[in-house]
Scaffold this motif. Structure first.
Motif, short mmCIF file in Angstrom:
data_model
loop_
_atom_site.label_atom_id
_atom_site.label_comp_id
_atom_site.label_asym_id
_atom_site.label_seq_id
_atom_site.Cartn_x
_atom_site.Cartn_y
_atom_site.Cartn_z
N GLN A 120 0.85 1.44 3.30
CA GLN A 120 1.00 1.25 1.85
C GLN A 120 1.65 -0.11 1.54
OE1 GLN A 120 3.87 3.49 -0.27
NE2 GLN A 120 2.86 3.22 -2.24
N LYS A 124 0.06 -2.97 -0.69
CA LYS A 124 0.76 -3.61 -1.82
C LYS A 124 0.76 -5.12 -1.67
CE LYS A 124 4.27 -0.25 -3.22
NZ LYS A 124 5.66 0.12 -2.86
N GLY A 314 -6.64 1.09 -0.17
CA GLY A 314 -5.32 1.62 -0.54
C GLY A 314 -5.36 3.13 -0.55
N LEU A 329 -2.74 5.86 -1.42
CA LEU A 329 -1.62 5.89 -0.47
C LEU A 329 -0.30 6.24 -1.15
CD1 LEU A 329 -2.49 2.81 1.80
CD2 LEU A 329 -2.43 5.22 2.48
N GLU A 330 -0.12 5.78 -2.39
CA GLU A 330 1.18 6.05 -3.04
C GLU A 330 1.38 7.54 -3.32
OE1 GLU A 330 -0.91 3.79 -4.31
OE2 GLU A 330 -1.30 4.13 -6.44
N ALA A 333 2.43 8.54 0.74
CA ALA A 333 3.42 7.80 1.55
C ALA A 333 4.84 8.29 1.28
CB ALA A 333 3.32 6.31 1.26
#
Ligand code: F6P
Length: 362
Positions: A120, A124, A314, A329-330, A333
């Motif tokens: 992640q 970013k 992502g 991913l957020e 994660a």
């Protein structure tokens, strides 16, 4: 334009990393026959230090049954990812540098919790990341299943099976310690599949008294042996009530780091029976993937290649209700998928008389 993809395996290994890379590569070469795949050596380390293999399609053949990882892996703690390396170099900048020098279109990361956090971080920072859900612990948030879990389940169950016959011969109490880090999925599944009498999970703090009562109850019913499957992260009620700091201190004061050996000492104080401990340890990550795991691995690989084709970055490939899909991913994660205390498997296990070592079991 030729697609250029980087791939790496990160964190603890498992039986089906190679099978997953094979699935990815086969699907990738079918959709982009002249795709160029760079395999980074030893996980993020290879991405940092420009250590890679320019893979050829034949290098992905013969991998379906081969455990471990042909690329090698390493643990690069997420905690230190944002700190400079021993030469004062910024690790994220090093990885970005390799990615852009190789003109990669995407980076495919096969990893568990820590590796997903790093994935992640890279996403970013502008890298096109697709993560594939690896871990024998099955603790990745957002996916029903991870590749590696079923193969480890096979080994852990086999360990309990083997212990069963010797425990019966000697009328002993056996404690089998199962991996799983901070969660109990592997212990729950292996414990039920192996016919353990008592299953101890991190999610259900245990009481030594309740365990001893469970053993005594079995003896009074003329069952001369007892098998306890304990998760490596299992905690007693008292330990679960401690702050993180106090628990760490308590662990450091124990004369063993093993949950099973510690429990053996505790219960041996209260019962007369002979207690023995078995720790299958890393055997649970070794050997060939099971057929079911090969299936999961192949599906994850194919779904990863599709995500690259669709330009979905992502993301983590996940299993939801039998289907593969992706989640950002957020969303996953830094989050653990723990065993809910009211999980149907726990209720069904209780229904057949399995104890979870808690006062509720009496
Ligand atoms: O995450 C997989 C796992 O096998 C855990 O079950 C276990 O706690 C840990 O890795 C062991 O790590 P290592 O191989 O670094 O000792």
């Amino acid at each position: 334009m030729r697609k250029r993809i980087g791939i790496l395996t990160s964190g603890g290994d498992c039986q089906s990393l190679n099978a997953t890379m094979r699935g990815f590569a086969k699907a990738m070469y079918r959709q982009e026959p002249d795709a160029c795949i760079y395999g980074f050596v030893n996980g993020y380390w290879g991405l940092m230090y420009n250590e890679y293999i320019e893979m050829t399609p034949d290098q992905f053949s013969g991998l379906l049954t081969r455990g471990g990882t042909i690329l090698g892996t390493s643990r690069q703690s997420f905690k230190y990812m944002s700190e400079p390396d021993e030469n004062g170099m910024d690790k994220v900048e090093l990885m970005k540098g390799t990615y852009s020098r190789l003109k990669l279109d995407a980076l495919v990361v096969l990893g568990g919790n820590g590796s997903i956090k790093s994935a992640q971080l890279l996403a970013k920072n502008g890298l096109n990341v697709v993560a594939l859900p690896k871990t024998i612990d099955n603790d990745l948030y957002g996916t029903d299943l991870t590749f590696g879990f079923h193969s480890a389940l096979d080994v852990a169950t086999y360990a309990i099976d083997c212990v069963h016959t010797t425990a019966a011969s000697h009328s002993r109490v056996f404690i089998v310690e199962i991996m799983g880090h901070k969660v109990g999925w592997l212990t729950l599944y292996a414990g039920i599949a192996g016919g353990a009498d008592i299953i101890l999970l991190p999610e259900i703090p245990y009481s030594v008294d309740a365990i001893c009562r469970g053993i005594a109850r079995r003896r009074s019913q003329d069952h001369k042996f007892t098998i306890i499957a304990v998760a490596e992260g299992a905690k007693s009620v008292e330990e679960a009530a401690m702050s993180k700091k106090d628990y760490k201190k308590a662990l450091s004061e124990r004369d063993t780091t093993s949950a099973a050996y510690h429990l053996a000492q505790e219960i041996q104080k209260s019962i007369q029976a002979e207690v023995r401990v078995t720790v299958p340890g890393h055997m649970q990550r070794g050997g060939s993937p099971t057929p079911y795991d090969r299936l999961i691995a192949t599906r994850c690989g194919a779904a990863g290649a599709k995500a690259v084709k669709d330009g979905k970055f992502g993301v983590l490939v996940v299993f939801k209700n039998g289907k593969t899909t992706t989640i950002p991913l957020e969303e996953t994660a830094g989050r653990l998928k723990t065993v809910p205390a009211d999980h149907p498997l726990i209720q069904e296990a209780r229904a057949v008389g399995i104890s979870f070592g808690s006062e509720d079991d009496d």
